[in-house]
Motif scaffolding. Structure first.
Motif, mmCIF file in Angstrom:
data_model
loop_
_atom_site.group_PDB
_atom_site.id
_atom_site.type_symbol
_atom_site.label_atom_id
_atom_site.label_comp_id
_atom_site.label_asym_id
_atom_site.label_seq_id
_atom_site.Cartn_x
_atom_site.Cartn_y
_atom_site.Cartn_z
ATOM 1 N N PHE A 105 0.823 -1.216 0.000
ATOM 2 C CA PHE A 105 0.000 0.000 0.000
ATOM 3 C C PHE A 105 0.861 1.271 0.000
ATOM 4 C CE2 PHE A 105 -2.275 3.332 2.401
ATOM 5 C CZ PHE A 105 -3.347 3.538 1.538
ATOM 6 N N PRO A 106 1.851 1.401 0.881
ATOM 7 C CA PRO A 106 2.658 2.640 0.886
ATOM 8 C C PRO A 106 3.312 2.934 -0.465
ATOM 9 C CG PRO A 106 3.071 1.363 2.868
ATOM 10 C CD PRO A 106 2.297 0.488 1.947
ATOM 11 N N ARG A 107 3.854 1.896 -1.095
ATOM 12 C CA ARG A 107 4.524 2.098 -2.375
ATOM 13 C C ARG A 107 3.529 2.601 -3.425
ATOM 14 N NH1 ARG A 107 9.262 0.486 -4.212
ATOM 15 N NH2 ARG A 107 9.567 -0.795 -2.344
ATOM 16 N N ARG A 108 2.308 2.035 -3.424
ATOM 17 C CA ARG A 108 1.320 2.453 -4.417
ATOM 18 C C ARG A 108 0.806 3.868 -4.145
ATOM 19 N NH1 ARG A 108 -2.929 -0.244 -3.951
ATOM 20 N NH2 ARG A 108 -2.378 -1.659 -2.246
ATOM 21 N N VAL A 109 0.776 4.280 -2.875
ATOM 22 C CA VAL A 109 0.387 5.651 -2.547
ATOM 23 C C VAL A 109 1.403 6.641 -3.122
ATOM 24 C CG1 VAL A 109 0.121 7.329 -0.680
ATOM 25 C CG2 VAL A 109 -0.949 5.065 -0.496
ATOM 26 N N PHE A 110 2.707 6.366 -2.904
ATOM 27 C CA PHE A 110 3.738 7.267 -3.435
ATOM 28 C C PHE A 110 3.714 7.285 -4.966
ATOM 29 C CE2 PHE A 110 5.634 6.892 0.831
ATOM 30 C CZ PHE A 110 5.891 8.244 1.065
ATOM 31 N N THR A 111 3.421 6.114 -5.582
ATOM 32 C CA THR A 111 3.309 6.076 -7.045
ATOM 33 C C THR A 111 2.153 6.949 -7.515
ATOM 34 O OG1 THR A 111 4.217 3.833 -7.110
ATOM 35 C CG2 THR A 111 2.963 4.565 -9.031
ATOM 36 N N ALA A 112 1.029 6.893 -6.784
ATOM 37 C CA ALA A 112 -0.133 7.706 -7.141
ATOM 38 C C ALA A 112 0.172 9.194 -6.975
ATOM 39 C CB ALA A 112 -1.327 7.306 -6.282
ATOM 40 N N MET A 113 0.903 9.560 -5.917
ATOM 41 C CA MET A 113 1.239 10.964 -5.689
ATOM 42 C C MET A 113 2.103 11.523 -6.809
ATOM 43 S SD MET A 113 2.084 11.057 -1.604
ATOM 44 C CE MET A 113 0.804 10.863 -0.360
ATOM 45 N N ASN A 114 2.967 10.671 -7.378
ATOM 46 C CA ASN A 114 3.891 11.133 -8.400
ATOM 47 C C ASN A 114 3.348 10.984 -9.821
ATOM 48 O OD1 ASN A 114 5.916 11.815 -6.517
ATOM 49 N ND2 ASN A 114 6.605 9.667 -6.425
ATOM 50 N N SER A 115 2.125 10.457 -9.932
ATOM 51 C CA SER A 115 1.546 10.260 -11.256
ATOM 52 C C SER A 115 0.805 11.511 -11.706
ATOM 53 C CB SER A 115 0.581 9.064 -11.242
ATOM 54 O OG SER A 115 -0.588 9.406 -10.514
ATOM 55 N N GLN A 116 0.386 11.506 -12.939
ATOM 56 C CA GLN A 116 -0.378 12.623 -13.483
ATOM 57 C C GLN A 116 -1.883 12.336 -13.436
ATOM 58 O OE1 GLN A 116 1.183 15.464 -14.472
ATOM 59 N NE2 GLN A 116 3.005 14.427 -13.650
ATOM 60 N N ASP A 118 -2.031 15.445 -2.707
ATOM 61 C CA ASP A 118 -1.449 14.251 -2.099
ATOM 62 C C ASP A 118 -2.480 13.505 -1.259
ATOM 63 O OD1 ASP A 118 0.955 14.727 -3.300
ATOM 64 O OD2 ASP A 118 1.918 15.596 -1.523
ATOM 65 N N SER A 119 -3.343 14.259 -0.571
ATOM 66 C CA SER A 119 -4.407 13.631 0.224
ATOM 67 C C SER A 119 -5.383 12.896 -0.685
ATOM 68 C CB SER A 119 -5.150 14.681 1.048
ATOM 69 O OG SER A 119 -4.295 15.292 1.979
ATOM 70 N N LEU A 120 -5.697 13.511 -1.826
ATOM 71 C CA LEU A 120 -6.594 12.843 -2.774
ATOM 72 C C LEU A 120 -5.978 11.558 -3.308
ATOM 73 C CD1 LEU A 120 -8.010 15.851 -4.850
ATOM 74 C CD2 LEU A 120 -9.241 14.410 -3.229
ATOM 75 N N ALA A 121 -4.675 11.584 -3.570
ATOM 76 C CA ALA A 121 -3.995 10.376 -4.044
ATOM 77 C C ALA A 121 -4.049 9.278 -2.995
ATOM 78 C CB ALA A 121 -2.546 10.701 -4.392
ATOM 79 N N LEU A 122 -3.834 9.652 -1.726
ATOM 80 C CA LEU A 122 -3.879 8.691 -0.622
ATOM 81 C C LEU A 122 -5.268 8.092 -0.471
ATOM 82 C CD1 LEU A 122 -2.747 7.311 1.921
ATOM 83 C CD2 LEU A 122 -3.275 9.410 3.180
ATOM 84 N N ILE A 123 -6.286 8.955 -0.396
ATOM 85 C CA ILE A 123 -7.654 8.481 -0.188
ATOM 86 C C ILE A 123 -8.140 7.665 -1.382
ATOM 87 C CG2 ILE A 123 -10.046 9.184 0.163
ATOM 88 C CD1 ILE A 123 -8.302 9.529 2.613
ATOM 89 N N SER A 124 -7.790 8.098 -2.592
ATOM 90 C CA SER A 124 -8.224 7.361 -3.778
ATOM 91 C C SER A 124 -7.630 5.960 -3.814
ATOM 92 C CB SER A 124 -7.823 8.128 -5.042
ATOM 93 O OG SER A 124 -8.543 9.329 -5.146
ATOM 94 N N THR A 125 -6.344 5.844 -3.449
ATOM 95 C CA THR A 125 -5.713 4.525 -3.399
ATOM 96 C C THR A 125 -6.375 3.649 -2.348
ATOM 97 O OG1 THR A 125 -3.601 5.520 -4.050
ATOM 98 C CG2 THR A 125 -3.521 3.300 -3.126
ATOM 99 N N TYR A 126 -6.678 4.261 -1.202
ATOM 100 C CA TYR A 126 -7.357 3.532 -0.115
ATOM 101 C C TYR A 126 -8.736 3.049 -0.583
ATOM 102 C CZ TYR A 126 -10.305 3.041 4.019
ATOM 103 O OH TYR A 126 -11.196 2.588 4.948
ATOM 104 N N LEU A 127 -9.492 3.915 -1.261
ATOM 105 C CA LEU A 127 -10.818 3.534 -1.730
ATOM 106 C C LEU A 127 -10.746 2.425 -2.771
ATOM 107 C CD1 LEU A 127 -12.567 7.029 -2.055
ATOM 108 C CD2 LEU A 127 -12.880 5.322 -0.255
ATOM 109 N N ASP A 128 -9.782 2.513 -3.690
ATOM 110 C CA ASP A 128 -9.619 1.463 -4.698
ATOM 111 C C ASP A 128 -9.310 0.121 -4.047
ATOM 112 O OD1 ASP A 128 -10.085 3.294 -6.695
ATOM 113 O OD2 ASP A 128 -7.955 3.581 -7.201
ATOM 114 N N ASP A 129 -8.418 0.163 -3.046
ATOM 115 C CA ASP A 129 -8.063 -1.075 -2.348
ATOM 116 C C ASP A 129 -9.272 -1.673 -1.633
ATOM 117 O OD1 ASP A 129 -5.528 -0.610 -3.201
ATOM 118 O OD2 ASP A 129 -4.579 -0.759 -1.227
#
Length: 450
Positions: A248-259, A306-317
């Motif tokens: 999960f942490p790795r995918r959050v950082f990937t989401a933060m750095n994506s477009q 960054d918060s949106l990236a975190l929450i979106s990854t959490y919701l997808d999971d």
């Protein structure tokens, strides 16, 4: 008869056989005909696929026998079918037609016609007889265990089947592929008036070596099967959670750095609420613990990318985790709702520790399934068979469903089955004497008296 089932030059070749086919490859049964039943009757009727088809008629006209013949064709049980007095049976499906002709006391000819295929013919001979041992000792054994005469008869039939079926397999193991795959191409389930008879399940012997059979009531077996399904899906949920949490942490950082665009504050809040509604539904059913249902996220800084990236990854999971329950939830929710509608004064739930539970709303005390009334057990076992014992496309045949059912339950039975068919993807034929069950639905009635 329609010529849409006539042979067609499709390049399959004379010797080509129909391969093992997916479930319901033949399509749903549309029409049934039988000629020379008991040397007296000819019956022909259309099958409704949206609502239950109801067979009526005086005793002896063959309502139950019609259901059995359809079931035997589905199972490929020619040994039982040949013992029934008839001349010809025709089953017309959406995509095929099967005819069974009785040429003699010991010989059947089964024919399959499908558009685009050469006609397939199978000759079945039953000139030999299975060696059946003396079952008196089985009857005496079960009677000594306290089973009723009806239960003893059913259990002795189980013993007989275990002897006869291997004999059938040995003597008729040369069946072509299209014959052996009929049960998959045309799935059917017969629910008879013996549905509360005891069933048997394997258990380890007392010393842990080998296996023995336990004789258990039908409702105990149904509860056991439900609990096993619940535990299996909880295990899948746990595995999915572990796999997703691990990275999960790795995918959050990937989401933060994506477009990637993660949507607005409002979109995230709406998606979170939908997820909470699903969690609440699963918690009410008992598939997840109520503590997993979270509170609002309105106080979180959702305007931050960054918060949106975190929450979106959490919701997808979370969606992916909860999706593991979906095949079970589609069956379990209507099953529990069905029981709650018919079990007055009782609570139905899945307990996190003990599994399926029934308790009194007045006292809060648990009620053992075997202590339910005969009618309540009938409804439980029937609903379990319909929702857990059949695949989509199955023709479910119920012989005299009104037995042991309260008159109020009979009045809503057609509506109940229609609702279940929408969930399970099944369709129904009923054999009934009950005017309450029919309740003016002459459009669904097929009289065998004519």
């Amino acid at each position: 008869m329609s010529d849409r089932f006539a042979d067609q030059p499709d390049g399959t070749g004379e010797g080509q056989d129909v391969k093992a086919t997916p479930v319901a490859e033949f399509g749903r049964l549309q029409n049934y005909s039988i000629f020379g039943l008991f040397g007296l009757y000819e019956h022909d009727f259309k099958v409704d696929i949206l609502e239950p088809t109801m067979l009526t008629g005086a005793n002896g006209t063959g309502k139950s026998t019609v259901l059995r013949t359809i079931n035997w064709v589905s199972r490929g049980d020619w040994h039982s079918l040949i013992k029934t007095p008839f001349k010809r049976i025709i089953l017309e499906f959406e995509k095929s037609r099967i005819s069974v002709d009785k040429k003699s006391q010991h010989d059947l000819v089964v024919e399959l016609r499908r558009p685009g295929y050469k006609t397939k013919v199978y000759n079945y001979s039953d000139s030999g007889e299975a060696h059946e041992p003396d079952f008196v000792r089985y009857a005496r054994h079960y009677a000594n265990m306290g089973f009723s005469r009806e239960e003893v008869a059913e259990l002795v039939l189980l013993e007989r089947d275990e002897t006869v079926q291997p004999w059938q397999l040995k003597h008729h193991g040369n069946e072509p592929g299209w014959i052996s795959s009929i049960s998959k191409s045309f799935p059917a389930l017969l629910v008879s008036d013996q549905r509360l008879a005891p069933e048997r399940r394997k258990r380890p012997k007392a010393r842990g070596a080998g296996e023995a059979f336990d004789v258990v009531t039908a409702i105990e077996m149904a509860v056991h099967n439900i609990n096993e399904e619940v535990q299996r899906y909880k295990s899948l949920y746990g595995t999915a959670s572990q796999n997703l949490d691990r990275n999960f942490p790795r995918r959050v950082f990937t989401a933060m750095n994506s477009q990637r665009m993660f949507g607005s504050h409002r979109d995230i809040s709406r998606e979170f609420q939908e997820l909470q509604d699903l969690r609440s539904s699963l918690a009410v059913t008992g598939l997840i613990d109520a503590t997993e249902v979270e509170e609002s996220i309105s106080d979180l800084p959702l305007d931050n990318p960054d918060s949106l990236a975190l929450i979106s990854t959490y919701l997808d999971d979370t969606k992916e985790k909860l999706a593991t329950f979906e095949p079970l939830r589609r069956r379990l929710d209507p099953f529990i709702e069905f029981l709650r509608r018919h079990y007055k004064g009782k609570d139905i739930r899945i307990d996190q520790e003990h599994g399926f539970r029934i308790s009194s709303l007045r006292t809060g005390e648990d009620i053992l399934p075997v202590h339910l009334s005969s009618g309540e057990q009938q409804m439980f076992v029937l609903a379990h068979k319909l929702l857990f014992g059949s695949v989509p496309g199955t023709l479910v045949m119920i012989d005299e469903p009104e037995l042991s059912l309260h008159v109020l339950w009979q009045s809503s039975f057609v509506e109940d089955l229609t609702g279940i068919s929408e969930v399970a993807g099944t369709y129904f034929i009923l054999a009934t004497h009950s005017p309450t069950l029919i309740a003016g639905r002459t459009d669904l009635r097929r009289s065998l008296d004519r």
